[in-house]
Scaffold this motif. Sequence first.
Motif, PDB file in Angstrom:
ATOM      1  N   MET A  90       0.743  -1.302  -0.004  1.00 39.08           N
ATOM      2  CA  MET A  90      -0.121   0.033  -0.090  1.00 39.08           C
ATOM      3  C   MET A  90       1.033   1.282  -0.025  1.00 39.08           C
ATOM      4  SD  MET A  90      -3.051  -0.973   2.615  1.00 39.08           S
ATOM      5  CE  MET A  90      -4.453  -2.233   1.984  1.00 39.08           C
ATOM      6  N   LYS A  91       0.286   2.512  -0.535  1.00 39.66           N
ATOM      7  CA  LYS A  91       1.083   3.503  -0.487  1.00 39.66           C
ATOM      8  C   LYS A  91       0.046   4.776  -0.443  1.00 39.66           C
ATOM      9  CE  LYS A  91       0.510   4.386  -5.493  1.00 39.66           C
ATOM     10  NZ  LYS A  91      -0.149   5.620  -5.750  1.00 39.66           N
ATOM     11  N   LYS A  92       0.684   5.724  -0.246  1.00 39.08           N
ATOM     12  CA  LYS A  92      -0.083   7.224   0.266  1.00 39.08           C
ATOM     13  C   LYS A  92      -0.312   7.872  -1.331  1.00 39.08           C
ATOM     14  CE  LYS A  92       2.126   8.255   4.616  1.00 39.08           C
ATOM     15  NZ  LYS A  92       2.902   9.194   5.497  1.00 39.08           N
ATOM     16  N   PRO A  93      -1.240   8.346  -1.221  1.00 38.63           N
ATOM     17  CA  PRO A  93      -1.776   9.025  -2.602  1.00 38.63           C
ATOM     18  C   PRO A  93      -0.629   9.917  -3.554  1.00 38.63           C
ATOM     19  CG  PRO A  93      -3.537   9.700  -0.894  1.00 38.63           C
ATOM     20  CD  PRO A  93      -2.014   8.890  -0.184  1.00 38.63           C
ATOM     21  N   ASN A  94       0.293  10.497  -2.753  1.00 38.87           N
ATOM     22  CA  ASN A  94       1.494  11.215  -3.386  1.00 38.87           C
ATOM     23  C   ASN A  94       2.881  10.392  -3.645  1.00 38.87           C
ATOM     24  OD1 ASN A  94       2.032  11.281  -0.815  1.00 38.87           O
ATOM     25  ND2 ASN A  94       2.406  13.193  -0.662  1.00 38.87           N
ATOM     26  N   GLU A  95       2.807   9.146  -3.482  1.00 42.39           N
ATOM     27  CA  GLU A  95       3.987   8.307  -3.474  1.00 42.39           C
ATOM     28  C   GLU A  95       3.922   7.360  -4.815  1.00 42.39           C
ATOM     29  OE1 GLU A  95       5.380   7.630   0.899  1.00 42.39           O
ATOM     30  OE2 GLU A  95       3.820   6.163   0.203  1.00 42.39           O
TER      31      GLU A  95
END
Length: 109
Positions: A90-95
């Motif tokens: 999983m990742k953050k929206p800006n990554e």
Amino acid sequence: MNFNIPIGMKRVVDLLRNKYFLVTIAFMVWMLFFDKNDLYSQYEHRQQLNKLIQERDFYQKETAQVSKDLDELTSNRAKLEKFAREKYLMKKPNEDVFVIVKESKKKDD
């Protein structure tokens, strides 16, 4: 004919003529070798019991470890984020996430 039988041998002969002794011996032989709960079956049951006890101990340890991990994940936000990133990518929206897969070495023909 008068045979001189030693005293020890006479006791053995008398013992073999005793019907209660013979029945007791026959019962013991039956219980040890021919019954459904004979010695071999008891040995197999004991081995299976030991195996099941080991499995039970293993699963109890695993359950305790999973419970501990669950408590950490529900109480510590940083650990939850780390777990989600590593396990489920999983990742953050800006990554952007790049997954590097190492290839196994191939033999040249």
